[in-house]
Design a protein around this motif. Structure first.
Motif, PDB file in Angstrom:
ATOM      1  N   ASP A  63       0.866  -1.202   0.044  1.00  0.00           N
ATOM      2  CA  ASP A  63       0.055  -0.051   0.033  1.00  0.00           C
ATOM      3  C   ASP A  63       0.930   1.114   0.000  1.00  0.00           C
ATOM      4  OD1 ASP A  63      -2.365  -1.491  -0.003  1.00  0.00           O
ATOM      5  OD2 ASP A  63      -2.477  -1.294   2.260  1.00  0.00           O
ATOM      6  N   SER A  64       2.066   0.949  -0.177  1.00  0.00           N
ATOM      7  CA  SER A  64       3.084   2.322   0.174  1.00  0.00           C
ATOM      8  C   SER A  64       3.196   2.938  -1.476  1.00  0.00           C
ATOM      9  CB  SER A  64       4.351   1.845   0.554  1.00  0.00           C
ATOM     10  OG  SER A  64       5.069   1.109  -0.735  1.00  0.00           O
ATOM     11  N   ASP A  65       3.561   4.258  -1.231  1.00  0.00           N
ATOM     12  CA  ASP A  65       4.086   5.009  -2.440  1.00  0.00           C
ATOM     13  C   ASP A  65       4.994   4.149  -3.523  1.00  0.00           C
ATOM     14  OD1 ASP A  65       2.143   6.932  -1.900  1.00  0.00           O
ATOM     15  OD2 ASP A  65       3.548   8.219  -0.759  1.00  0.00           O
ATOM     16  N   PHE A  66       5.825   3.566  -2.763  1.00  0.00           N
ATOM     17  CA  PHE A  66       7.027   2.777  -3.548  1.00  0.00           C
ATOM     18  C   PHE A  66       6.318   1.828  -4.569  1.00  0.00           C
ATOM     19  CE2 PHE A  66       9.153  -1.408  -3.398  1.00  0.00           C
ATOM     20  CZ  PHE A  66      10.299  -1.015  -4.278  1.00  0.00           C
ATOM     21  N   ALA A  67       5.388   0.898  -4.101  1.00  0.00           N
ATOM     22  CA  ALA A  67       4.488   0.050  -4.614  1.00  0.00           C
ATOM     23  C   ALA A  67       3.784   0.707  -5.890  1.00  0.00           C
ATOM     24  CB  ALA A  67       3.677  -0.822  -3.990  1.00  0.00           C
ATOM     25  N   TYR A  68       3.117   2.088  -5.558  1.00  0.00           N
ATOM     26  CA  TYR A  68       2.391   2.382  -6.604  1.00  0.00           C
ATOM     27  C   TYR A  68       3.312   3.274  -7.609  1.00  0.00           C
ATOM     28  CZ  TYR A  68      -1.568   2.029  -3.493  1.00  0.00           C
ATOM     29  OH  TYR A  68      -2.750   1.593  -2.844  1.00  0.00           O
ATOM     30  N   ASP A  69       4.267   3.806  -7.338  1.00  0.00           N
ATOM     31  CA  ASP A  69       5.142   4.259  -8.071  1.00  0.00           C
ATOM     32  C   ASP A  69       5.863   3.125  -8.937  1.00  0.00           C
ATOM     33  OD1 ASP A  69       4.772   6.759  -7.090  1.00  0.00           O
ATOM     34  OD2 ASP A  69       6.830   6.788  -6.056  1.00  0.00           O
ATOM     35  N   LEU A  70       6.318   2.016  -8.516  1.00  0.00           N
ATOM     36  CA  LEU A  70       6.781   1.045  -9.354  1.00  0.00           C
ATOM     37  C   LEU A  70       5.752   0.448 -10.430  1.00  0.00           C
ATOM     38  CD1 LEU A  70       8.985  -1.038  -9.886  1.00  0.00           C
ATOM     39  CD2 LEU A  70       8.200  -2.394  -7.869  1.00  0.00           C
ATOM     40  N   PHE A  71       4.294   0.366  -9.875  1.00  0.00           N
ATOM     41  CA  PHE A  71       3.270   0.007 -10.964  1.00  0.00           C
ATOM     42  C   PHE A  71       3.436   0.951 -12.179  1.00  0.00           C
ATOM     43  CE2 PHE A  71      -0.950   0.878 -12.436  1.00  0.00           C
ATOM     44  CZ  PHE A  71      -1.283  -0.294 -12.915  1.00  0.00           C
ATOM     45  N   GLY A  72       3.977   2.261 -12.032  1.00  0.00           N
ATOM     46  CA  GLY A  72       4.170   3.224 -13.149  1.00  0.00           C
ATOM     47  C   GLY A  72       5.120   2.610 -14.007  1.00  0.00           C
ATOM     48  N   CYS A  73       5.935   1.770 -13.776  1.00  0.00           N
ATOM     49  CA  CYS A  73       6.983   1.136 -14.719  1.00  0.00           C
ATOM     50  C   CYS A  73       6.204   0.488 -15.626  1.00  0.00           C
ATOM     51  CB  CYS A  73       7.971   0.449 -14.129  1.00  0.00           C
ATOM     52  SG  CYS A  73       9.161   1.354 -12.679  1.00  0.00           S
ATOM     53  N   VAL A  74       5.163  -0.217 -15.228  1.00  0.00           N
ATOM     54  CA  VAL A  74       4.280  -1.050 -16.267  1.00  0.00           C
ATOM     55  C   VAL A  74       2.992  -0.553 -16.814  1.00  0.00           C
ATOM     56  CG1 VAL A  74       5.716  -3.041 -15.393  1.00  0.00           C
ATOM     57  CG2 VAL A  74       3.472  -2.515 -14.407  1.00  0.00           C
ATOM     58  N   ASN A  75       2.517   0.417 -16.072  1.00  0.00           N
ATOM     59  CA  ASN A  75       1.030   1.020 -16.532  1.00  0.00           C
ATOM     60  C   ASN A  75       1.074   1.258 -17.961  1.00  0.00           C
ATOM     61  OD1 ASN A  75      -1.367   2.162 -16.203  1.00  0.00           O
ATOM     62  ND2 ASN A  75      -0.706   3.683 -14.656  1.00  0.00           N
ATOM     63  N   PRO A  76       0.159   0.437 -18.569  1.00  0.00           N
ATOM     64  CA  PRO A  76      -0.117   0.757 -19.795  1.00  0.00           C
ATOM     65  C   PRO A  76      -0.692   2.163 -20.334  1.00  0.00           C
ATOM     66  CG  PRO A  76      -1.983  -0.815 -18.827  1.00  0.00           C
ATOM     67  CD  PRO A  76      -0.674  -0.690 -18.009  1.00  0.00           C
ATOM     68  N   ASN A  77      -1.463   2.570 -19.256  1.00  0.00           N
ATOM     69  CA  ASN A  77      -1.901   4.221 -19.668  1.00  0.00           C
ATOM     70  C   ASN A  77      -0.745   5.073 -19.406  1.00  0.00           C
ATOM     71  OD1 ASN A  77      -4.445   3.010 -19.406  1.00  0.00           O
ATOM     72  ND2 ASN A  77      -4.497   2.699 -17.061  1.00  0.00           N
ATOM     73  N   THR A  78       0.422   4.945 -19.103  1.00  0.00           N
ATOM     74  CA  THR A  78       1.418   5.712 -18.915  1.00  0.00           C
ATOM     75  C   THR A  78       2.570   5.484 -19.787  1.00  0.00           C
ATOM     76  OG1 THR A  78       2.299   5.007 -16.881  1.00  0.00           O
ATOM     77  CG2 THR A  78       0.510   6.537 -16.684  1.00  0.00           C
ATOM     78  N   ASN A  79       2.665   4.278 -20.536  1.00  0.00           N
ATOM     79  CA  ASN A  79       3.873   3.874 -21.121  1.00  0.00           C
ATOM     80  C   ASN A  79       3.651   3.708 -22.607  1.00  0.00           C
ATOM     81  OD1 ASN A  79       5.345   3.692 -18.799  1.00  0.00           O
ATOM     82  ND2 ASN A  79       4.599   1.473 -18.339  1.00  0.00           N
TER      83      ASN A  79
END
Length: 168
Positions: free
Chosen positions: A152-168
């Motif tokens: 539930d941390s910002d770290f995990a949410y930020d890491l999701f940004g590495c694979v998020n199809p909506n931002t990549n």
């Protein structure tokens, strides 16, 4: 809406809730995680332990398909239980349910897995990822609270940004 439809909708909604994670706040360059590519051998090992054919209500989680993965070191202050890195896997979940149309293409969602210093999987991170894989977490009684906190941390949410199809 029938009970079967509600059950299928709840299953799909749960996975979409997982995939709705984005960065919780604008990240500064120094706070952004290092998005290292996921090791293909580790991804294969994890995906080989994906649980398939299990049932939730009238919905059967048929199978998963790996889409993309990335890893990042866990911030030193948060490291415990021999955990060194977290891998995020963007997966596509396919379900079988009479209430779901045949043209349903699967739901995308992230799954986080904790890796040790050698890059070996310790366990899925958090209660949302654990049921999908036959990888048992450490028996330490503090593991669940630590893993859920990291999930539930910002770290995990930020890491999701590495694979998020909506931002990549």
């Amino acid at each position: 809406m029938s009970i079967r439809s509600r059950s299928a909708a709840a299953c799909v909604a749960a996975l979409f809730l997982l995939s709705a994670c984005g960065t919780s706040s604008p990240a500064k360059a120094k706070d952004e995680p290092v998005c290292d590519p996921a090791d293909e051998a580790v991804v294969s090992e994890i995906m080989s332990k994906a649980r398939t054919g299990f049932k939730t209500g009238d919905t059967i989680q048929d199978h998963f398909e790996f889409v993309k993965g990335a890893t990042a070191p866990i911030p030193e202050a948060k490291r415990q239980f021999g955990a060194e890195r977290v891998m995020v896997l963007l997966i596509k979940l396919y379900i079988r349910d009479d209430a779901v149309t045949d043209d349903f293409q699967g739901a995308l969602g992230p799954v986080w897995v904790v890796l040790d210093a050698d890059g070996k999987p310790l366990a899925p991170l958090g209660a949302d990822s654990q049921p999908f894989f036959d990888i048992q977490p450490p028996a330490d009684p503090g593991w669940t609270a630590w893993a859920d906190g990291l999930a539930d941390s910002d770290f995990a949410y930020d890491l999701f940004g590495c694979v998020n199809p909506n931002t990549n």
